[in-house]
Motif scaffolding. Structure first.
Motif, mmCIF file in Angstrom:
data_model
loop_
_atom_site.group_PDB
_atom_site.id
_atom_site.type_symbol
_atom_site.label_atom_id
_atom_site.label_comp_id
_atom_site.label_asym_id
_atom_site.label_seq_id
_atom_site.Cartn_x
_atom_site.Cartn_y
_atom_site.Cartn_z
ATOM 1 N N LEU A 49 50.035 81.359 44.923
ATOM 2 C CA LEU A 49 51.358 81.991 44.865
ATOM 3 C C LEU A 49 52.500 81.029 45.163
ATOM 4 C CD1 LEU A 49 50.583 85.329 46.779
ATOM 5 C CD2 LEU A 49 50.651 84.982 44.299
ATOM 6 N N ALA A 50 52.166 79.818 45.596
ATOM 7 C CA ALA A 50 53.197 78.927 46.134
ATOM 8 C C ALA A 50 54.165 78.411 45.083
ATOM 9 C CB ALA A 50 52.538 77.749 46.860
ATOM 10 N N ASP A 51 53.805 78.474 43.795
ATOM 11 C CA ASP A 51 54.758 78.063 42.760
ATOM 12 C C ASP A 51 55.901 79.059 42.605
ATOM 13 O OD1 ASP A 51 53.419 75.752 42.148
ATOM 14 O OD2 ASP A 51 52.324 76.596 40.438
ATOM 15 N N ARG A 52 55.647 80.315 42.994
ATOM 16 C CA ARG A 52 56.626 81.372 42.713
ATOM 17 C C ARG A 52 57.281 81.947 43.965
ATOM 18 N NH1 ARG A 52 55.713 83.022 37.415
ATOM 19 N NH2 ARG A 52 57.853 83.834 37.604
ATOM 20 N N PHE A 53 56.700 81.674 45.135
ATOM 21 C CA PHE A 53 57.200 82.293 46.363
ATOM 22 C C PHE A 53 57.256 81.267 47.500
ATOM 23 C CE2 PHE A 53 54.974 85.698 44.095
ATOM 24 C CZ PHE A 53 55.986 86.645 43.995
ATOM 25 N N HIS A 54 58.029 81.604 48.481
ATOM 26 C CA HIS A 54 58.001 80.929 49.780
ATOM 27 C C HIS A 54 57.127 81.791 50.685
ATOM 28 C CE1 HIS A 54 60.144 80.050 53.810
ATOM 29 N NE2 HIS A 54 59.265 79.096 53.575
ATOM 30 N N LEU A 55 55.989 81.249 51.093
ATOM 31 C CA LEU A 55 55.006 82.015 51.850
ATOM 32 C C LEU A 55 54.982 81.577 53.305
ATOM 33 C CD1 LEU A 55 53.155 81.181 48.871
ATOM 34 C CD2 LEU A 55 52.586 83.468 49.637
ATOM 35 N N ILE A 56 54.990 82.557 54.208
ATOM 36 C CA ILE A 56 54.921 82.296 55.643
ATOM 37 C C ILE A 56 53.866 83.217 56.234
ATOM 38 C CG2 ILE A 56 56.149 82.295 57.832
ATOM 39 C CD1 ILE A 56 58.698 81.721 56.423
ATOM 40 N N ALA A 57 52.898 82.624 56.939
ATOM 41 C CA ALA A 57 51.793 83.401 57.504
ATOM 42 C C ALA A 57 51.589 83.006 58.970
ATOM 43 C CB ALA A 57 50.516 83.149 56.707
ATOM 44 N N PRO A 58 52.102 83.808 59.895
ATOM 45 C CA PRO A 58 51.905 83.509 61.314
ATOM 46 C C PRO A 58 50.569 84.035 61.826
ATOM 47 C CG PRO A 58 53.281 85.448 61.103
ATOM 48 C CD PRO A 58 52.973 84.977 59.695
ATOM 49 N N ASP A 59 50.081 83.417 62.880
ATOM 50 C CA ASP A 59 48.981 83.989 63.656
ATOM 51 C C ASP A 59 49.585 84.900 64.714
ATOM 52 O OD1 ASP A 59 47.251 82.481 62.178
ATOM 53 O OD2 ASP A 59 46.573 81.210 63.822
ATOM 54 N N ILE A 60 49.187 86.153 64.729
ATOM 55 C CA ILE A 60 49.671 87.120 65.710
ATOM 56 C C ILE A 60 49.258 86.654 67.105
ATOM 57 C CG2 ILE A 60 49.419 89.531 66.468
ATOM 58 C CD1 ILE A 60 48.850 90.157 63.437
ATOM 59 N N PRO A 61 50.093 86.838 68.132
ATOM 60 C CA PRO A 61 49.704 86.416 69.493
ATOM 61 C C PRO A 61 48.333 86.962 69.886
ATOM 62 C CG PRO A 61 51.999 87.079 69.465
ATOM 63 C CD PRO A 61 51.452 87.410 68.108
ATOM 64 N N GLY A 62 47.506 86.076 70.437
ATOM 65 C CA GLY A 62 46.150 86.458 70.813
ATOM 66 C C GLY A 62 45.130 86.188 69.725
ATOM 67 N N PHE A 63 45.577 85.741 68.554
ATOM 68 C CA PHE A 63 44.704 85.472 67.423
ATOM 69 C C PHE A 63 44.859 84.023 66.968
ATOM 70 C CE2 PHE A 63 45.396 89.991 67.341
ATOM 71 C CZ PHE A 63 44.246 90.561 66.822
ATOM 72 N N GLY A 64 43.801 83.499 66.378
ATOM 73 C CA GLY A 64 43.874 82.220 65.703
ATOM 74 C C GLY A 64 44.413 81.109 66.580
ATOM 75 N N GLN A 65 45.370 80.354 66.038
ATOM 76 C CA GLN A 65 45.930 79.186 66.710
ATOM 77 C C GLN A 65 47.140 79.531 67.583
ATOM 78 O OE1 GLN A 65 44.667 76.092 66.579
ATOM 79 N NE2 GLN A 65 43.033 76.610 65.153
ATOM 80 N N SER A 66 47.600 80.767 67.545
ATOM 81 C CA SER A 66 48.742 81.136 68.387
ATOM 82 C C SER A 66 48.316 81.291 69.840
ATOM 83 C CB SER A 66 49.375 82.447 67.906
ATOM 84 O OG SER A 66 50.163 82.230 66.762
ATOM 85 N N GLU A 67 49.280 81.120 70.714
ATOM 86 C CA GLU A 67 49.020 81.279 72.150
ATOM 87 C C GLU A 67 48.661 82.726 72.453
ATOM 88 O OE1 GLU A 67 51.610 80.709 76.253
ATOM 89 O OE2 GLU A 67 52.036 79.435 74.512
ATOM 90 N N ALA A 68 47.787 82.901 73.418
ATOM 91 C CA ALA A 68 47.420 84.231 73.899
ATOM 92 C C ALA A 68 48.044 84.420 75.283
ATOM 93 C CB ALA A 68 45.906 84.390 73.965
ATOM 94 N N PRO A 69 49.174 85.098 75.382
ATOM 95 C CA PRO A 69 49.773 85.317 76.700
ATOM 96 C C PRO A 69 48.795 86.014 77.636
ATOM 97 C CG PRO A 69 51.281 85.996 74.948
ATOM 98 C CD PRO A 69 49.971 85.720 74.299
ATOM 99 N N SER A 70 48.907 85.719 78.900
ATOM 100 C CA SER A 70 48.037 86.342 79.895
ATOM 101 C C SER A 70 48.211 87.859 79.887
ATOM 102 C CB SER A 70 48.365 85.797 81.283
ATOM 103 O OG SER A 70 47.775 86.589 82.288
ATOM 104 N N ARG A 71 47.099 88.570 79.983
ATOM 105 C CA ARG A 71 47.142 90.025 80.039
ATOM 106 C C ARG A 71 47.886 90.518 81.280
ATOM 107 N NH1 ARG A 71 42.081 91.792 81.024
ATOM 108 N NH2 ARG A 71 42.462 93.915 80.242
ATOM 109 N N ALA A 72 47.992 89.671 82.305
ATOM 110 C CA ALA A 72 48.732 90.050 83.507
ATOM 111 C C ALA A 72 50.234 90.096 83.251
ATOM 112 C CB ALA A 72 48.416 89.061 84.642
ATOM 113 N N ASN A 73 50.675 89.347 82.220
ATOM 114 C CA ASN A 73 52.115 89.237 81.961
ATOM 115 C C ASN A 73 52.540 89.809 80.621
ATOM 116 O OD1 ASN A 73 52.458 87.717 84.395
ATOM 117 N ND2 ASN A 73 51.669 85.917 83.312
ATOM 118 N N PHE A 74 51.565 90.223 79.821
ATOM 119 C CA PHE A 74 51.882 90.702 78.480
ATOM 120 C C PHE A 74 50.949 91.853 78.129
ATOM 121 C CE2 PHE A 74 51.292 90.653 73.839
ATOM 122 C CZ PHE A 74 52.606 90.690 73.409
#
Length: 283
Positions: A49-74
């Motif tokens: 799709l990259a020829d026709r669109f600007h694509l952005i795909a985040p990792d939701i917090p707690g998933f993948g490469q994104s930070e997982a905030p502490s359950r005590a604080n989030f």
């Protein structure tokens, strides 16, 4: 730029990972993954799709490469996760966008859509539910946990976090298993083995009840704003039944509904079909 680039950005003190591709001057498509995956699930779709669109795909917090905030604080609730994605949209500077939402990314994405109705150009729901009839009997143990959030009912859900169950989610309903790369379910199992990951996912499973409670509000949003809508569904999904896809047409008479001969993780086997459907739908 067809090849994705990979980034980390600070959102209120937490590092969020995202991948992007395409020319930022072209229409933006925001991609939200599901459980137990990450933006890695879009690895085959993005180059198509990259020829026709600007694509952005985040990792939701707690998933993948994104930070997982502490359950005590989030609190790992869908309202908080949607708030993170809303902040991501603001910090990255996304002005107008179409939304691709899968699995748990759908109730997050629908909350985002309700927040930005004027900025949203379209919604693509891939096995992302918003109707009671879309929930299969596989949800019954989770429903018990909603009604009685005891340690016993919580522990009964731990098996779905294990590698064998994660692999089953990828393979169930797929007629040719040679088309399912082990990369996806192996990476998900790796991330699930990190400290506290299982507890985070059990918190999210408990709060999924809030999405069912929100279904009438999601449906009211659909009726009021009539966003362009494509529901594209693996019709052998053990979690979200085809009836859930068909139900969108009650509130969105012009919605397109398409079924694919596959299971829950339809991108693993049908990324070219989904890419073609998106191009036909959005362009």
């Amino acid at each position: 730029m067809k090849h994705p680039t990979y980034h980390r950005i600070d959102i209120d003190g937490h590092k969020i990972f995202y991948r992007q591709a395409g020319d930022p001057r072209k229409p933006t498509l925001l991609l939200l993954h599901g459980f137990p995956s990450s933006s890695h699930m879009f690895r085959d779709l993005i180059p198509q799709l990259a020829d026709r669109f600007h694509l952005i795909a985040p990792d939701i917090p707690g998933f993948g490469q994104s930070e997982a905030p502490s359950r005590a604080n989030f609190a790992y609730t869908f309202n908080n996760l949607a708030g993170f994605i809303q902040r991501f949209i603001e910090v990255v500077g996304i002005e107008r966008f179409a939304l691709y939402a899968f699995d748990i990314g759908a109730p997050i994405g629908f909350r985002v859509a309700m927040k930005y109705p004027a900025r949203l150009t379209a919604i693509i729901s891939q096995n992302g539910n918003a109707y009671e009839e879309g929930l299969s009997d596989v949800w019954n143990p989770i429903r018990r946990y909603w009604s009685e959030p005891t340690d016993t009912n919580r522990d009964a859900l731990r098996e779905i976090m294990k590698p064998a169950a994660i692999r089953w989610q990828y393979e169930h309903g797929v007629s040719d298993l040679s088309k399912v790369s082990p990369d996806g379910y192996s990476l998900d199992a790796f991330h699930m083995a990190r400290p506290d990951a299982e507890e985070i996912q059990l918190d999210i499973a408990l709060d999924y009840a809030s999405n069912v409670a929100m279904y009438p509000k999601f449906q009211a949003y659909f009726r009021q704003h009539q966003p362009r809508f494509l529901a594209i569904w693996g019709d052998k999904d053990p979690f979200f039944l085809p009836a859930g896809a068909e139900a969108f047409k009650r509130d969105l008479p012009n919605a397109e509904v398409r079924f694919l001969d596959t299971g829950h993780f339809a991108l693993e086997t049908h990324s070219s079909d989904i890419a073609a459907a998106i191009l036909n739908f959005l362009l």
